[in-house]
Design a protein around this motif. Structure first.
Motif, PDB file in Angstrom:
ATOM      1  N   GLY A  54      30.845  53.219  41.920  1.00 29.60           N
ATOM      2  CA  GLY A  54      31.737  53.638  40.714  1.00 29.60           C
ATOM      3  C   GLY A  54      32.710  52.502  40.201  1.00 29.60           C
ATOM      4  N   PRO A  55      33.909  53.091  39.714  1.00 29.61           N
ATOM      5  CA  PRO A  55      34.746  52.056  39.365  1.00 29.61           C
ATOM      6  C   PRO A  55      35.156  50.905  40.065  1.00 29.61           C
ATOM      7  N   LYS A  56      35.100  51.165  41.370  1.00 31.28           N
ATOM      8  CA  LYS A  56      35.605  50.013  42.113  1.00 31.28           C
ATOM      9  C   LYS A  56      34.673  49.036  42.236  1.00 31.28           C
ATOM     10  N   LYS A  57      33.333  49.219  42.228  1.00 36.66           N
ATOM     11  CA  LYS A  57      32.370  48.238  42.119  1.00 36.66           C
ATOM     12  C   LYS A  57      32.547  47.717  40.784  1.00 36.66           C
ATOM     13  N   SER A  58      32.691  48.303  39.613  1.00 36.74           N
ATOM     14  CA  SER A  58      32.660  47.585  38.337  1.00 36.74           C
ATOM     15  C   SER A  58      33.763  46.766  38.437  1.00 36.74           C
ATOM     16  N   ILE A  59      35.219  46.898  39.002  1.00 34.40           N
ATOM     17  CA  ILE A  59      36.321  46.121  38.972  1.00 34.40           C
ATOM     18  C   ILE A  59      36.172  44.846  39.611  1.00 34.40           C
ATOM     19  N   VAL A  60      35.385  45.173  40.822  1.00 37.18           N
ATOM     20  CA  VAL A  60      35.254  43.863  41.769  1.00 37.18           C
ATOM     21  C   VAL A  60      34.203  43.217  41.008  1.00 37.18           C
ATOM     22  N   ASN A  61      33.093  43.512  40.572  1.00 40.48           N
ATOM     23  CA  ASN A  61      32.143  42.612  39.819  1.00 40.48           C
ATOM     24  C   ASN A  61      32.737  42.056  38.542  1.00 40.48           C
ATOM     25  N   SER A  62      33.661  42.578  37.804  1.00 42.13           N
ATOM     26  CA  SER A  62      34.344  42.014  36.777  1.00 42.13           C
ATOM     27  C   SER A  62      35.245  40.876  36.947  1.00 42.13           C
ATOM     28  N   ALA A  63      35.938  41.146  38.212  1.00 44.59           N
ATOM     29  CA  ALA A  63      37.018  40.066  38.864  1.00 44.59           C
ATOM     30  C   ALA A  63      36.281  38.739  39.173  1.00 44.59           C
ATOM     31  N   LYS A  90      33.374  37.962  38.147  1.00 46.61           N
ATOM     32  CA  LYS A  90      32.756  37.040  36.869  1.00 46.61           C
ATOM     33  C   LYS A  90      33.865  36.337  36.173  1.00 46.61           C
ATOM     34  N   LEU A  91      35.144  37.086  36.092  1.00 46.38           N
ATOM     35  CA  LEU A  91      36.108  36.337  35.433  1.00 46.38           C
ATOM     36  C   LEU A  91      36.536  34.992  36.395  1.00 46.38           C
ATOM     37  N   PHE A  92      36.814  35.350  37.852  1.00 47.11           N
ATOM     38  CA  PHE A  92      37.212  34.305  38.514  1.00 47.11           C
ATOM     39  C   PHE A  92      36.269  33.010  38.725  1.00 47.11           C
ATOM     40  N   LYS A  93      34.866  33.077  38.183  1.00 40.93           N
ATOM     41  CA  LYS A  93      33.889  32.206  38.296  1.00 40.93           C
ATOM     42  C   LYS A  93      34.174  31.301  36.887  1.00 40.93           C
ATOM     43  N   LYS A  94      35.096  31.931  36.087  1.00 44.19           N
ATOM     44  CA  LYS A  94      35.343  30.984  34.749  1.00 44.19           C
ATOM     45  C   LYS A  94      36.870  30.252  34.977  1.00 44.19           C
ATOM     46  N   VAL A  95      37.686  31.276  35.482  1.00 45.50           N
ATOM     47  CA  VAL A  95      39.062  30.845  35.465  1.00 45.50           C
ATOM     48  C   VAL A  95      39.603  31.239  36.948  1.00 45.50           C
ATOM     49  N   GLY A  96      40.175  30.450  37.822  1.00 43.38           N
ATOM     50  CA  GLY A  96      40.603  30.683  38.925  1.00 43.38           C
ATOM     51  C   GLY A  96      42.004  30.227  39.268  1.00 43.38           C
ATOM     52  N   ALA A 137      28.591  28.005  46.206  1.00 46.48           N
ATOM     53  CA  ALA A 137      30.089  27.501  46.248  1.00 46.48           C
ATOM     54  C   ALA A 137      30.902  28.239  45.061  1.00 46.48           C
ATOM     55  N   LYS A 138      30.270  28.365  44.174  1.00 45.04           N
ATOM     56  CA  LYS A 138      30.876  29.170  42.798  1.00 45.04           C
ATOM     57  C   LYS A 138      31.476  30.588  43.283  1.00 45.04           C
ATOM     58  N   LEU A 193      36.082  34.156  45.119  1.00 44.09           N
ATOM     59  CA  LEU A 193      36.560  34.922  46.115  1.00 44.09           C
ATOM     60  C   LEU A 193      37.972  34.325  46.551  1.00 44.09           C
ATOM     61  N   GLY A 194      38.303  33.359  46.025  1.00 44.17           N
ATOM     62  CA  GLY A 194      39.575  32.785  46.508  1.00 44.17           C
ATOM     63  C   GLY A 194      39.807  31.783  47.669  1.00 44.17           C
ATOM     64  N   PHE A 195      38.358  31.431  48.090  1.00 47.66           N
ATOM     65  CA  PHE A 195      38.337  30.072  49.169  1.00 47.66           C
ATOM     66  C   PHE A 195      38.286  28.789  48.486  1.00 47.66           C
ATOM     67  N   ASN A 196      38.666  27.820  49.308  1.00 50.55           N
ATOM     68  CA  ASN A 196      38.615  26.489  48.805  1.00 50.55           C
ATOM     69  C   ASN A 196      37.516  25.647  49.317  1.00 50.55           C
TER      70      ASN A 196
END
Length: 524
Positions: free
Chosen positions: A264-273, A275-281, A316-317, A322-325
């Protein structure tokens, strides 16, 4: 030099906890005072050790492993760390080449050592550290070596099956320690975990020697399972995880499988996040969004250090998103090991980073060539092989790559692994593997060429496939291979593959032993 700093720590920081052992699920803290007792007791058993005598250390990771190393080099002996998982025949070959005066081992490995020693033709003394008592304070012997003397001989595990003894000097090791310090990665409250086996130069330097020099605690892992590794990292507040690509691949794969189970919505939100964080972190935001992931892996973690082999760019990406360095580096046993590394403030995902201080790197006919105080003295008893790889002070690594306009090193593969097809085209198997690995259903893949045909052995996630109700697994994986490689030129595509539930053959540090794949393919 780093040895003097270790002696100073033993004397002036005697009450500081530096090693955390783990037995039967319980953590046992050991101070510098405890370490000093163990070093001096082992030295007492090395009573006839002369300068430059070789001492093989043949046992599993433990505080006594580190104590054994310093017991040897404090007496100006040469330590020969060896993989305790080697067969009796393999360890005999190392004994025969190194001709040790002493062999330090544990109860779990003593029988194998004694069987190998019987065939040697002479009798080195065997010391079982598990049978020693460390109650007494014995005098500590410290002989200051010349910086150009050999400190350790490391036998490469060999992706070709031909191990050689690499002689590393005190200058080599000291250079790498100073190079790490120069990156600005370390803080005075950092904590390490000893995940990888010390007989390999990467963990030897970074998780056995460096923490003792810097007086930073290192926690030991009781069972080398993902659960025990992660529980130790969480419970001991480990800040720097030192691992190999395979470990990070497992961690990332398991995270993505869990995300795939969302609905549902939770999966969609996580995948969108993601996708976004792979571009801008923004690390703080990423860690907040994926708080539960960090809680499970290790909330104290500042860095995931990757070395030993090339880290898959998607992994790596993904971990970065996910917020790891992630800080990926590059090196070889012959370079002590570090050549280059990504810094916290200077990083390019997919690259091996910038050369460390005092190291020059250039490309000669596509091959990475290195110069600096990190380059080995040579191969033990193999002058001709040494001359073949060290020319005019430059070490020819056998690795292919390029240096970009910003000075970052990029590894494209091993020279000996390049597949040259009948049409003259060059194919880099790692490139194909990286694409296929983008499938969440694939745990491992090994690509090779046979009779002009590009083939692969694939280890799928059978558990996940069965859980999702896939009936024809071979056909499903065939479609995944097609999907992930559809953009590749036709000559780079896998023409035949077989599935396996066995792990692919790797060195202990995680490099694929590609030369073994054809035989494995025939066996499947």
């Amino acid at each position: 030099m780093f040895l003097e700093r270790v002696v100073e720590n033993l004397e002036k920081k005697s009450d500081k906890v530096v090693l955390i052992d783990k037995k039967n699920g319980k953590y046992i803290p050991l101070t510098f005072k405890d370490l000093k007792k163990r070093i001096s007791t082992i030295q007492d058993k090395l009573s006839e050790l002369n300068e430059e005598d070789r001492v093989v250390i043949f046992m599993e990771n433990s505080p006594l492993w580190i104590a054994s190393l310093f017991a040897v080099i404090f007496k100006r002996g040469i330590a020969v760390p060896s993989d305790y998982l080697l067969s009796e025949k393999e360890i005999f070959n190392i004994f025969r080449d190194a001709q040790p005066r002493y062999i330090i081992t544990s109860s779990a490995n003593e029988e194998k050592v004694k069987k190998a020693v019987k065939k040697l033709g002479y009798k080195p003394a065997v010391i079982n550290v598990d049978k020693l008592s460390f109650d007494e304070d014995k005098p500590l012997t410290v002989k200051v070596p010349d910086i150009d003397e050999v400190a350790v001989i490391l036998y490469t595990s060999g992706t070709t099956g031909n191990p050689k003894g690499v002689m590393l000097t005190y200058k080599n090791l000291n250079h790498n320690i100073e190079g790490i310090e120069d990156t600005g990665v370390l803080r005075e409250n950092d904590r390490f975990a000893a995940i990888l086996p010390f007989h390999h130069t990467y963990p030897l330097l970074v998780t056995a020697i460096l923490p003792i020099v810097e007086a930073l605690p290192v926690a030991f892992i009781e069972k080398l399972t993902p659960n025990d590794i992660l529980s130790t990292i969480r419970e001991q507040n480990v800040t720097i995880m030192v691992g190999v690509p395979k470990l990070y691949q497992v961690i990332y794969h398991n995270i993505m499988v869990e995300i795939g189970k969302l609905s549902g919505p939770k999966k969609s939100i996580v995948n969108s996040a993601l996708k976004l964080f792979k571009k801008v972190g923004i690390k703080k935001l990423q860690r907040a969004v994926f708080k539960e992931v960090h809680k499970k892996i290790g909330p104290s973690l500042r860095f995931m250090i990757s070395g030993g082999a090339k880290l898959n760019v998607e992994v790596a990406k993904g971990l970065e998103a996910l917020g790891f360095n992630i800080l990926e580096g590059y090196g070889l046993t012959e370079t002590s090991p570090l050549v280059s590394v990504n810094r916290p403030d200077k990083k390019k995902i997919g690259s091996a980073g910038l050369p460390i201080k005092g190291v020059e790197v250039k490309i000669v006919n596509g091959e990475i060539v290195v110069k600096g105080d990190n380059v080995m003295k040579g191969y033990y008893n193999r002058p001709e092989e040494t001359e073949a790889v060290i020319r005019d002070g430059w070490f020819y690594t056998g690795d292919l790559g390029f240096i970009d306009d910003d000075g970052f090193i990029h590894i494209t593969g091993r020279a000996k692994d390049v597949i040259v097809l009948d049409n003259g085209k060059n194919v880099y198997p790692e490139d194909i593997e990286n694409e296929i690995f983008k499938s969440n259903y694939i745990l491992e893949v090994g690509v090779f060429e046979e009779d002009g045909v590009i083939k692969a052995i694939i280890r799928p996630d059978f558990e996940l496939l069965i859980e999702e109700g896939v009936e024809d697994i071979h056909e499903f994986i065939k479609q995944e291979v097609k999907r992930t490689t559809r953009h590749l030129q036709s000559y780079k595509k896998v023409k035949e593959f077989k599935l396996t539930d066995r792990e692919l053959p790797r060195t202990r540090i995680g490099k694929l032993r590609r030369f073994m794949l054809p035989d494995m393919y025939k066996e499947i």
